[in-house]
Design a protein around this motif. Structure first.
Motif, PDB file in Angstrom:
ATOM      1  N   LEU A  60       0.821  -1.220   0.000  1.00 59.00           N
ATOM      2  CA  LEU A  60       0.000   0.000   0.000  1.00 59.00           C
ATOM      3  C   LEU A  60       0.851   1.266   0.000  1.00 59.00           C
ATOM      4  CD1 LEU A  60      -2.774  -1.119   2.513  1.00 59.00           C
ATOM      5  CD2 LEU A  60      -2.875  -1.145   0.009  1.00 59.00           C
ATOM      6  N   LYS A  61       1.822   1.293  -0.916  1.00 60.11           N
ATOM      7  CA  LYS A  61       2.717   2.445  -1.076  1.00 60.11           C
ATOM      8  C   LYS A  61       3.469   2.803   0.203  1.00 60.11           C
ATOM      9  CE  LYS A  61       0.049   4.314  -4.871  1.00 60.11           C
ATOM     10  NZ  LYS A  61      -0.653   5.446  -5.447  1.00 60.11           N
ATOM     11  N   GLY A  62       3.776   1.785   1.009  1.00 61.39           N
ATOM     12  CA  GLY A  62       4.569   1.997   2.207  1.00 61.39           C
ATOM     13  C   GLY A  62       3.766   2.291   3.464  1.00 61.39           C
ATOM     14  N   TYR A  63       2.445   2.217   3.384  1.00 58.87           N
ATOM     15  CA  TYR A  63       1.615   2.478   4.557  1.00 58.87           C
ATOM     16  C   TYR A  63       1.286   1.202   5.334  1.00 58.87           C
ATOM     17  CZ  TYR A  63       1.082   7.273   3.048  1.00 58.87           C
ATOM     18  OH  TYR A  63       1.331   8.569   2.694  1.00 58.87           O
ATOM     19  N   SER A  64       1.723   0.062   4.831  1.00 60.59           N
ATOM     20  CA  SER A  64       1.454  -1.214   5.482  1.00 60.59           C
ATOM     21  C   SER A  64       2.655  -2.132   5.280  1.00 60.59           C
ATOM     22  CB  SER A  64       0.203  -1.839   4.858  1.00 60.59           C
ATOM     23  OG  SER A  64      -0.051  -3.116   5.374  1.00 60.59           O
ATOM     24  N   ILE A  65       2.870  -3.019   6.251  1.00 63.31           N
ATOM     25  CA  ILE A  65       3.879  -4.064   6.071  1.00 63.31           C
ATOM     26  C   ILE A  65       3.168  -5.409   6.144  1.00 63.31           C
ATOM     27  CG2 ILE A  65       5.842  -2.702   6.850  1.00 63.31           C
ATOM     28  CD1 ILE A  65       5.685  -3.998   9.546  1.00 63.31           C
ATOM     29  N   ARG A  66       3.675  -6.366   5.351  1.00 63.13           N
ATOM     30  CA  ARG A  66       2.970  -7.644   5.210  1.00 63.13           C
ATOM     31  C   ARG A  66       3.931  -8.810   5.253  1.00 63.13           C
ATOM     32  NH1 ARG A  66      -1.465 -10.305   4.519  1.00 63.13           N
ATOM     33  NH2 ARG A  66      -1.662 -12.006   3.037  1.00 63.13           N
ATOM     34  N   TRP A  67       3.460  -9.867   5.938  1.00 64.59           N
ATOM     35  CA  TRP A  67       4.098 -11.180   5.914  1.00 64.59           C
ATOM     36  C   TRP A  67       3.112 -12.105   5.212  1.00 64.59           C
ATOM     37  CZ3 TRP A  67       4.800  -7.771   9.839  1.00 64.59           C
ATOM     38  CH2 TRP A  67       6.104  -7.562  10.280  1.00 64.59           C
ATOM     39  N   GLU A  68       3.293 -12.303   3.938  1.00 66.73           N
ATOM     40  CA  GLU A  68       2.374 -13.124   3.133  1.00 66.73           C
ATOM     41  C   GLU A  68       2.284 -14.540   3.695  1.00 66.73           C
ATOM     42  OE1 GLU A  68      -0.388 -13.923   0.291  1.00 66.73           O
ATOM     43  OE2 GLU A  68       0.604 -11.975   0.434  1.00 66.73           O
ATOM     44  N   ASN A  69       3.431 -15.122   4.057  1.00 69.48           N
ATOM     45  CA  ASN A  69       3.470 -16.503   4.545  1.00 69.48           C
ATOM     46  C   ASN A  69       2.744 -16.666   5.883  1.00 69.48           C
ATOM     47  OD1 ASN A  69       5.454 -14.940   5.796  1.00 69.48           O
ATOM     48  ND2 ASN A  69       6.866 -16.639   6.038  1.00 69.48           N
ATOM     49  N   LEU A  70       2.580 -15.573   6.639  1.00 65.64           N
ATOM     50  CA  LEU A  70       1.878 -15.623   7.929  1.00 65.64           C
ATOM     51  C   LEU A  70       0.472 -15.038   7.850  1.00 65.64           C
ATOM     52  CD1 LEU A  70       4.816 -14.336  10.160  1.00 65.64           C
ATOM     53  CD2 LEU A  70       4.081 -16.714   9.850  1.00 65.64           C
ATOM     54  N   ASP A  71       0.140 -14.448   6.692  1.00 67.51           N
ATOM     55  CA  ASP A  71      -1.129 -13.733   6.495  1.00 67.51           C
ATOM     56  C   ASP A  71      -1.299 -12.663   7.572  1.00 67.51           C
ATOM     57  OD1 ASP A  71      -3.461 -13.055   5.174  1.00 67.51           O
ATOM     58  OD2 ASP A  71      -4.692 -14.466   6.313  1.00 67.51           O
ATOM     59  N   GLU A  72      -0.233 -11.868   7.771  1.00 66.56           N
ATOM     60  CA  GLU A  72      -0.223 -10.800   8.781  1.00 66.56           C
ATOM     61  C   GLU A  72       0.070  -9.460   8.124  1.00 66.56           C
ATOM     62  OE1 GLU A  72      -1.307  -9.993  11.522  1.00 66.56           O
ATOM     63  OE2 GLU A  72       0.173  -9.927  13.111  1.00 66.56           O
ATOM     64  N   ASP A  73      -0.748  -8.473   8.452  1.00 57.94           N
ATOM     65  CA  ASP A  73      -0.567  -7.107   7.966  1.00 57.94           C
ATOM     66  C   ASP A  73      -0.563  -6.164   9.159  1.00 57.94           C
ATOM     67  OD1 ASP A  73      -1.053  -7.270   4.852  1.00 57.94           O
ATOM     68  OD2 ASP A  73      -2.605  -8.496   5.785  1.00 57.94           O
ATOM     69  N   LEU A  74       0.341  -5.192   9.138  1.00 59.23           N
ATOM     70  CA  LEU A  74       0.388  -4.149  10.159  1.00 59.23           C
ATOM     71  C   LEU A  74       0.452  -2.806   9.458  1.00 59.23           C
ATOM     72  CD1 LEU A  74       3.151  -5.659  12.488  1.00 59.23           C
ATOM     73  CD2 LEU A  74       0.673  -5.908  12.717  1.00 59.23           C
TER      74      LEU A  74
END
Length: 92
Positions: A60-74
């Motif tokens: 999201l253009k640097g507004y979110s970080i994601r771990w695809e393998n964990l299905d986690e977004d912050l």
């Protein structure tokens, strides 16, 4: 968009880089600040292996970080505001 946390104005700024070292997640923000937080402050990240934590990406253009393998977004804003799921563990 901005919010107040204590006496500090926290602006909603995107991250331009994210990386993990020794179970600490670091963000470099577009305004030059670098901040870090222990992965263990979030339930899914605490349970993740070191190699799983390394697989973090900016979204999201640097507004979110994601771990695809964990299905986690912050959200970067949530991290800036200190909205963590778990308390800090006492150092030993």
């Amino acid at each position: 968009m901005s919010s107040m946390a204590g006496n500090n104005l926290i602006s909603n700024v995107p991250a331009i880089k994210v990386w993990v070292e020794h179970r600490m997640v670091y963000l470099e923000l577009s305004d030059g600040r670098i901040l870090g937080f222990p992965a263990d402050r979030f339930k899914l990240l605490k349970a993740a292996s070191d190699s799983q934590l390394q697989e973090v990406t900016l979204e999201l253009k640097g507004y979110s970080i994601r771990w695809e393998n964990l299905d986690e977004d912050l959200t970067v804003q949530g991290i800036l505001e200190g909205r963590f799921q778990l308390p800090m563990e006492p150092s030993t």
